[in-house]
Design a protein around this motif. Structure first.
Motif, PDB file in Angstrom:
ATOM      1  N   GLY A  94       0.854  -1.183   0.000  1.00 14.96           N
ATOM      2  CA  GLY A  94       0.000   0.000   0.000  1.00 14.96           C
ATOM      3  C   GLY A  94       0.892   1.235   0.000  1.00 14.96           C
ATOM      4  O   GLY A  94       1.842   1.317   0.782  1.00 14.96           O
ATOM      5  N   PHE A  95       0.608   2.186  -0.893  1.00 14.96           N
ATOM      6  CA  PHE A  95       1.505   3.354  -0.947  1.00 14.96           C
ATOM      7  C   PHE A  95       0.752   4.673  -0.794  1.00 14.96           C
ATOM      8  O   PHE A  95       1.287   5.730  -1.097  1.00 14.96           O
ATOM      9  N   LEU A  99      -1.326   6.312   4.932  1.00 11.91           N
ATOM     10  CA  LEU A  99      -0.790   5.322   5.886  1.00 11.91           C
ATOM     11  C   LEU A  99       0.215   5.961   6.843  1.00 11.91           C
ATOM     12  O   LEU A  99       0.452   5.465   7.944  1.00 11.91           O
TER      13      LEU A  99
HETATM   14  C1  LIG Z   1       4.359  -3.337  -7.505  1.00 10.70           C
HETATM   15  C2  LIG Z   1       2.863  -3.238  -7.372  1.00 10.70           C
HETATM   16  C3  LIG Z   1       2.031  -3.941  -8.234  1.00 10.70           C
HETATM   17  C4  LIG Z   1       0.649  -3.863  -8.104  1.00 10.70           C
HETATM   18  N1  LIG Z   1      -0.141  -4.556  -8.965  1.00 10.70           N
HETATM   19  C5  LIG Z   1      -1.486  -4.500  -8.840  1.00 10.70           C
HETATM   20  C6  LIG Z   1      -2.333  -5.239  -9.718  1.00 10.70           C
HETATM   21  O1  LIG Z   1      -1.872  -5.958 -10.589  1.00 10.70           O
HETATM   22  N2  LIG Z   1      -3.669  -5.128  -9.551  1.00 10.70           N
HETATM   23  C7  LIG Z   1      -4.227  -4.338  -8.602  1.00 10.70           C
HETATM   24  O2  LIG Z   1      -5.445  -4.268  -8.520  1.00 10.70           O
HETATM   25  N3  LIG Z   1      -3.447  -3.633  -7.748  1.00 10.70           N
HETATM   26  C8  LIG Z   1      -2.103  -3.695  -7.847  1.00 10.70           C
HETATM   27  N4  LIG Z   1      -1.308  -2.970  -7.003  1.00 10.70           N
HETATM   28  C9  LIG Z   1      -1.925  -2.144  -5.957  1.00 10.70           C
HETATM   29  C10 LIG Z   1      -2.262  -3.010  -4.746  1.00 10.70           C
HETATM   30  O3  LIG Z   1      -3.578  -3.488  -4.929  1.00 10.70           O
HETATM   31  C11 LIG Z   1      -2.190  -2.196  -3.435  1.00 10.70           C
HETATM   32  O4  LIG Z   1      -0.893  -1.695  -3.298  1.00 10.70           O
HETATM   33  C12 LIG Z   1      -2.600  -3.014  -2.224  1.00 10.70           C
HETATM   34  O5  LIG Z   1      -2.874  -2.109  -1.181  1.00 10.70           O
HETATM   35  C13 LIG Z   1      -1.494  -3.942  -1.778  1.00 10.70           C
HETATM   36  O6  LIG Z   1      -1.864  -4.689  -0.645  1.00 10.70           O
HETATM   37  P1  LIG Z   1      -0.725  -5.186   0.360  1.00 10.70           P
HETATM   38  O7  LIG Z   1      -1.305  -6.175   1.285  1.00 10.70           O
HETATM   39  O8  LIG Z   1       0.472  -5.598  -0.411  1.00 10.70           O
HETATM   40  O9  LIG Z   1      -0.339  -3.850   1.110  1.00 10.70           O
HETATM   41  P2  LIG Z   1      -0.425  -3.427   2.661  1.00 10.70           P
HETATM   42  O10 LIG Z   1       0.310  -2.141   2.706  1.00 10.70           O
HETATM   43  O11 LIG Z   1       0.028  -4.518   3.520  1.00 10.70           O
HETATM   44  O12 LIG Z   1      -1.950  -3.171   2.855  1.00 10.70           O
HETATM   45  C14 LIG Z   1      -2.592  -2.151   2.139  1.00 10.70           C
HETATM   46  C15 LIG Z   1      -3.873  -1.771   2.850  1.00 10.70           C
HETATM   47  O13 LIG Z   1      -4.708  -2.922   2.905  1.00 10.70           O
HETATM   48  C16 LIG Z   1      -5.020  -3.244   4.255  1.00 10.70           C
HETATM   49  N5  LIG Z   1      -4.989  -4.705   4.377  1.00 10.70           N
HETATM   50  C17 LIG Z   1      -4.002  -5.551   4.040  1.00 10.70           C
HETATM   51  N6  LIG Z   1      -4.351  -6.816   4.336  1.00 10.70           N
HETATM   52  C18 LIG Z   1      -5.586  -6.734   4.878  1.00 10.70           C
HETATM   53  C19 LIG Z   1      -6.494  -7.692   5.386  1.00 10.70           C
HETATM   54  N7  LIG Z   1      -6.207  -8.997   5.405  1.00 10.70           N
HETATM   55  N8  LIG Z   1      -7.682  -7.245   5.865  1.00 10.70           N
HETATM   56  C20 LIG Z   1      -8.006  -5.932   5.844  1.00 10.70           C
HETATM   57  N9  LIG Z   1      -7.179  -4.989   5.391  1.00 10.70           N
HETATM   58  C21 LIG Z   1      -5.988  -5.394   4.909  1.00 10.70           C
HETATM   59  C22 LIG Z   1      -3.956  -2.583   5.105  1.00 10.70           C
HETATM   60  O14 LIG Z   1      -4.439  -2.263   6.381  1.00 10.70           O
HETATM   61  C23 LIG Z   1      -3.648  -1.336   4.298  1.00 10.70           C
HETATM   62  O15 LIG Z   1      -4.548  -0.330   4.636  1.00 10.70           O
HETATM   63  C24 LIG Z   1       0.082  -3.044  -7.106  1.00 10.70           C
HETATM   64  C25 LIG Z   1       0.922  -2.341  -6.235  1.00 10.70           C
HETATM   65  C26 LIG Z   1       2.288  -2.434  -6.363  1.00 10.70           C
HETATM   66  C27 LIG Z   1       3.150  -1.669  -5.424  1.00 10.70           C
END
Ligand SMILES: Cc1cc2nc3c(=O)[nH]c(=O)nc-3n(C[C@H](O)[C@H](O)[C@H](O)COP(=O)(O)OP(=O)(O)OC[C@H]3O[C@@H](n4cnc5c(N)ncnc54)[C@H](O)[C@@H]3O)c2cc1C
Length: 493
Positions: A94-95, A99
């Protein structure tokens, strides 16, 4: 002097630890034995809090690596009793700058819950999987594929599957099967008051609507019950791909051609294009256009390659790959450049209906200006996944507000995170690029929540139709009245 500084640091650490209380007595006995508690200053703590974007730093007084839904409930109940905030995280991708508003409190590391089970159950559409809330997209794809299934997951291995799914979830198979949210059968969710509930079309349907598109605002998902699909035809097995590189002079004819693909009445579910503008001085002094074209199936139709070949590409590479390979091809496998942590990163999403060659020319010129201090390795993402499956779903049936769009455009800046000047410069270029992408389109900004930078309005992220925000505010009052889930693109009540 040094002694005074150390004393101040020590006092600050004690004060902060006091806020979360004595975890070893208050929380540890309530957790499963396999759960772990990390405190600042330990390698495990530092490792757990490492994020994809080094400029995004929610700060924790402690991190709890949970292993079960009961662990999540116990941690949320404990944080509530101590009156400290909590924040779940998984892939750490998440970016949103929002946050950074998380300061002090408990991080809930979901990575202790990453089991993916392909069940024997079936819906009318096919088999289903049970995916725990801490699995990453690559783990979900790997397990499903090995079991002979295909599915919609993010196009990146290192993102948390649940995080992707809560905001919508774009991926290579969405032309056929819709967004990730369109494939959720049900969620298990721990609410702000620590109760755990099932959320589906039949159970808490109001929240089911909200979780699918605005999900980060309502609870911690411990499990997703998810639709996957049997692979039965050659087209299910993978993608014929072509990677074109064009120099900048091809921009106008190229995107005019791509518009004919977007506008086609019978747009094929199999066709995805994915462009990137970036500086590669070894090829050209101006930014180049890299265009990846994916055709779901064993052979690439000449109907789509001939017009591209006619535009005199600098190079073209053909390939055939499975679903995991598609992520690798765009550099989003675990070892790929897009998964590398530790860099400053900023992304500015703009949802679009079609390409504006004139606007893209402005953007290309802005990228040509980027100073050669590292920022110039940034890229303009131009994602145009097939959208047939996305548009088949009634736009009002989920909280995802952007079904009318065809394009996910986003400048993504990568730079040395310790350099405040580059951070500010990336932000100012991001704003200019975003403005340029919207110029003359008559469109208001629509920003995919999972790509949002954090300066967008609630309307830009959750939709301009008044009823959408009203409904989300109502859900917030009902399910999270204290606003405990308020650190990722918060719905303002
Ligand atoms: C390199 C890259 C590639 C990406 N590719 C795609 C793509 O192909 N398709 C697309 O749709 N998006 C894509 N994204 C965006 C992606 O959907 C978001 O960055 C998403 O927030 C990532 O989730 P995370 O668990 O890795 O991040 P985290 O920073 O861990 O979580 C992000 C947010 O989600 C919440 N969260 C995480 N897990 C849970 C849970 N189990 N229950 C409730 N809340 C939770 C956290 O509290 C936080 O607010 C990409 C991002 C990056 C950086």
């Amino acid at each position: 002097m040094l002694a005074a500084v150390l004393k101040a640091f020590f006092l600050a650490a004690v004060a902060s630890a006091a806020a979360v209380g004595d975890l070893s007595k208050g929380l540890r006995p309530k957790l499963a034995q396999a759960a772990e508690i990390y405190t600042p200053g330990t390698p495990a703590f530092d490792d757990a809090k490492t994020r994809w974007a080094a400029n995004i730093n929610p700060t924790f007084d402690a991190i709890v690596k949970v292993t079960s839904e009961a662990d999540v409930q116990a941690t949320v109940a404990y944080a509530n009793a101590q009156n400290v905030p909590f924040l779940a995280f998984n892939g750490g991708h998440g970016f949103s700058k929002t946050l950074n508003n998380f300061k002090g409190g408990i991080g809930i590391n979901m990575r202790g819950m990453k089991k993916v089970t392909i069940s024997n159950e079936r819906t009318s559409k096919g088999p289903v999987a049970y995916i725990q809330g801490g699995a990453k997209s690559g783990e979900v794809i790997g397990t499903a594929w090995a079991a002979g299934k295909t599915l919609v997951a993010g196009a990146c291995d290192c993102t948390g599957f649940t995080g992707v799914t809560l905001g919508g979830g774009h991926g290579w198979m969405q032309g056929q099967y819709g967004l990730a949210i369109d494939n959720v059968v049900s969620y298990r969710v721990v609410l702000a008051n620590s109760t755990a509930i099932t959320v589906s079309a039949a159970s808490n349907p109001d929240l089911f609507w909200g979780l699918r598109g605005a999900g980060h605002n309502f609870g911690i998902v411990t499990q997703v019950h998810y639709q996957v699909y049997d692979r039965t035809t050659p087209a299910d097995e993978g993608f014929s791909t072509k990677v074109y590189i064009f120099t900048h002079d091809a921009l106008e004819p190229l995107f005019t051609l791509l518009n004919t693909w977007l506008r086609a009445e019978s747009r094929p579910v199999e066709l995805t294009h994915f462009g990137v503008l970036l500086n590669i001085p070894a090829i050209s002094p101006k930014p180049i256009i890299q265009l990846l074209v994916f055709w779901q199936g064993p052979s690439f139709p000449r109907k789509y390659s001939d017009p591209l070949d006619a535009l005199n590409p600098y190079s073209v590479t053909s390939n055939y790959t499975d679903l995991a390979g598609a992520n690798a091809l765009v550099g989003s496998n675990l070892d790929g450049p897009n998964c590398a942590p530790g860099f400053g990163r900023q992304t500015f999403p703009v949802d679009l209906v079609e390409w504006s060659p004139a606007n893209l020319r402005t953007v290309l010129n802005l990228f040509a200006e980027l100073p050669g201090t590292g920022l110039d390795t940034s890229a303009m993402l131009l994602e145009a996944y097939a959208v047939n499956g996305v548009k088949l779903v009634d736009a009002a049936s989920t909280a995802f507000p952007l079904r009318h769009g065809n394009i996910l455009a986003a400048p993504t800046f990568t730079y040395d995170a310790s350099n405040a000047t580059q951070d500010a410069l990336a932000y100012s270029y991001g704003k200019k690029v975003r403005e340029a992408m919207l110029a003359g389109t008559g469109q208001k900004l629509g920003a995919y929540v999972n790509y949002a930078i954090g300066d967008e309005s609630n309307e830009a992220v959750y939709g301009y139709e008044e009823w959408r925000l009203e409904r989300l505010r109502g859900l917030k009052k009902k399910y999270d009245p204290q606003g405990r889930f308020g650190f990722f693109e918060r719905i303002e009540v």
